[in-house]
Write a protein that holds these residues in place. Structure first.
Motif, PDB file in Angstrom:
ATOM      1  N   TRP A  24       0.833  -1.195   0.000  1.00 54.49           N
ATOM      2  CA  TRP A  24       0.000   0.000   0.000  1.00 54.49           C
ATOM      3  C   TRP A  24       0.876   1.257   0.000  1.00 54.49           C
ATOM      4  O   TRP A  24       0.592   2.223  -0.712  1.00 54.49           O
ATOM      5  CB  TRP A  24      -0.941  -0.006   1.205  1.00 54.49           C
ATOM      6  N   ALA A  25       1.949   1.262   0.799  1.00 47.79           N
ATOM      7  CA  ALA A  25       2.862   2.405   0.820  1.00 47.79           C
ATOM      8  C   ALA A  25       3.522   2.594  -0.543  1.00 47.79           C
ATOM      9  O   ALA A  25       3.680   3.723  -1.007  1.00 47.79           O
ATOM     10  CB  ALA A  25       3.921   2.217   1.902  1.00 47.79           C
ATOM     11  N   ALA A  26       3.874   1.494  -1.197  1.00 49.08           N
ATOM     12  CA  ALA A  26       4.459   1.591  -2.537  1.00 49.08           C
ATOM     13  C   ALA A  26       3.443   2.172  -3.522  1.00 49.08           C
ATOM     14  O   ALA A  26       3.798   2.999  -4.365  1.00 49.08           O
ATOM     15  CB  ALA A  26       4.916   0.216  -3.010  1.00 49.08           C
ATOM     16  N   PHE A  27       2.198   1.758  -3.387  1.00 45.80           N
ATOM     17  CA  PHE A  27       1.146   2.311  -4.240  1.00 45.80           C
ATOM     18  C   PHE A  27       0.996   3.814  -4.004  1.00 45.80           C
ATOM     19  O   PHE A  27       0.840   4.591  -4.950  1.00 45.80           O
ATOM     20  CB  PHE A  27      -0.182   1.590  -3.976  1.00 45.80           C
ATOM     21  N   LEU A  28       1.053   4.231  -2.742  1.00 45.95           N
ATOM     22  CA  LEU A  28       0.959   5.658  -2.430  1.00 45.95           C
ATOM     23  C   LEU A  28       2.126   6.432  -3.028  1.00 45.95           C
ATOM     24  O   LEU A  28       1.953   7.548  -3.525  1.00 45.95           O
ATOM     25  CB  LEU A  28       0.894   5.869  -0.922  1.00 45.95           C
ATOM     26  N   PHE A  29       3.331   5.854  -2.960  1.00 47.46           N
ATOM     27  CA  PHE A  29       4.486   6.496  -3.577  1.00 47.46           C
ATOM     28  C   PHE A  29       4.291   6.647  -5.083  1.00 47.46           C
ATOM     29  O   PHE A  29       4.564   7.712  -5.646  1.00 47.46           O
ATOM     30  CB  PHE A  29       5.764   5.684  -3.341  1.00 47.46           C
ATOM     31  N   MET A  30       3.822   5.583  -5.704  1.00 48.81           N
ATOM     32  CA  MET A  30       3.677   5.595  -7.170  1.00 48.81           C
ATOM     33  C   MET A  30       2.604   6.576  -7.638  1.00 48.81           C
ATOM     34  O   MET A  30       2.732   7.168  -8.700  1.00 48.81           O
ATOM     35  CB  MET A  30       3.328   4.187  -7.668  1.00 48.81           C
ATOM     36  N   THR A  31       1.547   6.717  -6.866  1.00 48.98           N
ATOM     37  CA  THR A  31       0.444   7.569  -7.297  1.00 48.98           C
ATOM     38  C   THR A  31       0.496   8.962  -6.696  1.00 48.98           C
ATOM     39  O   THR A  31      -0.451   9.736  -6.872  1.00 48.98           O
ATOM     40  CB  THR A  31      -0.907   6.917  -6.926  1.00 48.98           C
ATOM     41  N   SER A  32       1.569   9.307  -6.005  1.00 48.34           N
ATOM     42  CA  SER A  32       1.634  10.618  -5.358  1.00 48.34           C
ATOM     43  C   SER A  32       1.750  11.752  -6.368  1.00 48.34           C
ATOM     44  O   SER A  32       1.271  12.851  -6.120  1.00 48.34           O
ATOM     45  CB  SER A  32       2.801  10.676  -4.379  1.00 48.34           C
ATOM     46  N   GLY A  33       2.386  11.499  -7.484  1.00 53.11           N
ATOM     47  CA  GLY A  33       2.515  12.534  -8.508  1.00 53.11           C
ATOM     48  C   GLY A  33       3.282  13.748  -8.033  1.00 53.11           C
ATOM     49  O   GLY A  33       3.043  14.859  -8.510  1.00 53.11           O
TER      50      GLY A  33
END
Length: 74
Positions: A24-33
């Motif tokens: 989930w943290a990796a997903f947040l990093f990827m979608t932070s823009g």
């Protein structure tokens, strides 16, 4: 032995949950823009997951040490 079994069970469940949280943290990093607020949230989430895994491993280690000490194998 019961406490060691419970600690092992909690460790297994905790590792599964922490893996999901790390993803989930990796997903947040990827979608932070580039949004600093989301990057900060992702970093905090990752750190909390790492701290959780560390606590679980320490708990398992402590139960093993106590079990060895009480059984005279220490």
């Amino acid at each position: 032995t019961l406490i060691d079994t419970i600690a092992t069970w909690l460790l297994e469940i905790g590792l599964v949950i922490s893996t999901i949280i790390i993803l989930w943290a990796a997903f947040l990093f990827m979608t932070s823009g580039g949004n600093t607020e989301r990057v900060t949230m992702a970093r905090k989430t990752l750190w909390y997951a790492i701290i959780g895994v560390t606590v679980l491993l320490l708990a398992k280690g402590v139960t093993s040490i106590i079990q060895n000490f009480l059984s005279g194998r220490f």
